[in-house]
Write a protein that holds these residues in place. Sequence first.
Motif, short mmCIF file in Angstrom:
data_model
loop_
_atom_site.label_atom_id
_atom_site.label_comp_id
_atom_site.label_asym_id
_atom_site.label_seq_id
_atom_site.Cartn_x
_atom_site.Cartn_y
_atom_site.Cartn_z
N VAL A 1 10.58 -1.09 13.98
CA VAL A 1 10.65 -1.93 12.77
C VAL A 1 11.98 -2.67 12.80
O VAL A 1 13.03 -2.07 13.04
CB VAL A 1 10.55 -1.06 11.50
N VAL A 2 11.93 -3.98 12.56
CA VAL A 2 13.15 -4.78 12.45
C VAL A 2 13.14 -5.48 11.10
O VAL A 2 12.20 -6.22 10.79
CB VAL A 2 13.25 -5.82 13.59
N THR A 3 14.18 -5.25 10.30
CA THR A 3 14.30 -5.97 9.02
C THR A 3 15.08 -7.27 9.26
O THR A 3 15.84 -7.37 10.22
CB THR A 3 15.02 -5.12 7.96
N GLY A 4 14.85 -8.25 8.40
CA GLY A 4 15.54 -9.54 8.58
C GLY A 4 15.12 -10.22 9.87
O GLY A 4 15.90 -10.95 10.48
N ALA A 5 13.87 -10.00 10.28
CA ALA A 5 13.42 -10.44 11.61
C ALA A 5 13.08 -11.93 11.68
O ALA A 5 12.71 -12.42 12.73
CB ALA A 5 12.24 -9.59 12.07
N ARG B 1 5.88 -1.84 20.24
CA ARG B 1 5.03 -2.55 19.28
C ARG B 1 5.92 -2.77 18.05
O ARG B 1 6.42 -1.80 17.47
CB ARG B 1 3.79 -1.73 18.95
N VAL B 2 6.11 -4.05 17.70
CA VAL B 2 7.18 -4.39 16.76
C VAL B 2 6.63 -4.89 15.43
O VAL B 2 5.79 -5.79 15.39
CB VAL B 2 8.11 -5.49 17.35
N ALA B 3 7.13 -4.30 14.35
CA ALA B 3 6.83 -4.77 12.99
C ALA B 3 8.04 -5.56 12.50
O ALA B 3 9.14 -5.01 12.38
CB ALA B 3 6.56 -3.58 12.07
N LEU B 4 7.83 -6.86 12.27
CA LEU B 4 8.93 -7.74 11.87
C LEU B 4 8.89 -7.97 10.36
O LEU B 4 7.89 -8.50 9.84
CB LEU B 4 8.84 -9.10 12.58
N GLY B 5 9.94 -7.60 9.67
CA GLY B 5 10.01 -7.82 8.23
C GLY B 5 10.77 -9.11 7.93
O GLY B 5 11.83 -9.34 8.47
N TYR B 6 10.18 -9.95 7.07
CA TYR B 6 10.89 -11.16 6.62
C TYR B 6 10.81 -11.19 5.10
O TYR B 6 9.90 -10.62 4.49
CB TYR B 6 10.26 -12.43 7.21
N VAL C 1 15.67 -0.98 13.12
CA VAL C 1 16.88 -1.81 13.21
C VAL C 1 17.03 -2.58 11.90
O VAL C 1 16.17 -3.40 11.54
CB VAL C 1 16.81 -2.79 14.41
N ASN C 2 18.10 -2.27 11.19
CA ASN C 2 18.34 -2.86 9.86
C ASN C 2 19.27 -4.06 9.99
O ASN C 2 20.48 -3.93 9.83
CB ASN C 2 18.99 -1.82 8.95
#
Length: 267
Positions: A17-21, A39-44, A96-97
Amino acid sequence: MEKLWNDGRRFVGRVAVVTGAGGALGGAVARALGREGARVALGYRTSRDSAQANVERIEAEGGEAFAAVLDVTEGGSVRDFVAGALERYGPVEVLVNTAGRIDPKDYVRSQQIDPRELAQLLNVDVLGSVRMCQAVRAHMEAAGRGAIVNFSGSYGNGVDPENLINSVAVGYCTTKGAVRAFTASLARDLAPLIRVNAISPGAIEANWEADWDIDPAQLEQAVAMTPLKRMGTPEEIAEATLFLASDGGGYITGQVLQVDGGWLMTG
Ligand SMILES: NC(=O)c1ccc[n+]([C@@H]2O[C@H](COP(=O)([O-])OP(=O)(O)OC[C@H]3O[C@@H](n4cnc5c(N)ncnc54)[C@H](OP(=O)(O)O)[C@@H]3O)[C@@H](O)[C@H]2O)c1
């Protein structure tokens, strides 16, 4: 034969998981994780197009990713996002924050600090990371391993108080200092299964003038004071982040890694 720590596919079989992606550094981190098999979860929050473009770049290289809305100041949003990642890919093993508030209201001298604005900054950068770490803890424990990378930041060297790069604003430094303390204490709390570290970027290439209204003369002064005589790149931040999150960084926890061209020499 000795183990090859970095085969370029260090995150195969892991969910990240990546925040601010949708941002500069979060995007570079998400793409690098995708390239290495996560496998990536992108937070926007608002940068949907940019986050979606990062998903497409990961998919174009044969990786798996999705983007979804994530406001780290909202507990419900954090829960929904992490539940979505779990449903789609399984337990999260890498977090990753990078989400951070970048707002001119935070770049003021100490006497001008408005505590309500500072509370907003802390709510994103510090409490947002707290919320995310709480949300993924059970996933990592279930998986039997986990790695968290938080985003701190350089305090600058204070040489020119009018230069926002040389003398990073007090409220921002207060916030990024709290990220360091959170990282170190959380690392103790979550050991031995989960490692927690932080990246502290120096000045990284971005649209400083257009996006943040920074005077070009201040940029030149900051670069001149950096031992490596240039700004860093988002890709260099991504590389350092992946090292800390990878098995090769497996004996490192509670640390803040300066990626700053030598701005701050420790040791
Ligand atoms: N670039 C540098 O030189 C530098 C130096 C030191 C430290 N850092 C730190 O590195 C991190 C990434 O910075 P960056 O340069 O990539 O900046 P950026 O491009 O502005 O990215 C930051 C991202 O944080 C997201 N964000 C803000 N508030 C949020 C919230 N409430 N919930 C979820 N996401 C939120 C924004 O999302 P949306 O765009 O989707 O709204 C934005 O994309 C930050 O923590 C920053 O403080 C950067």
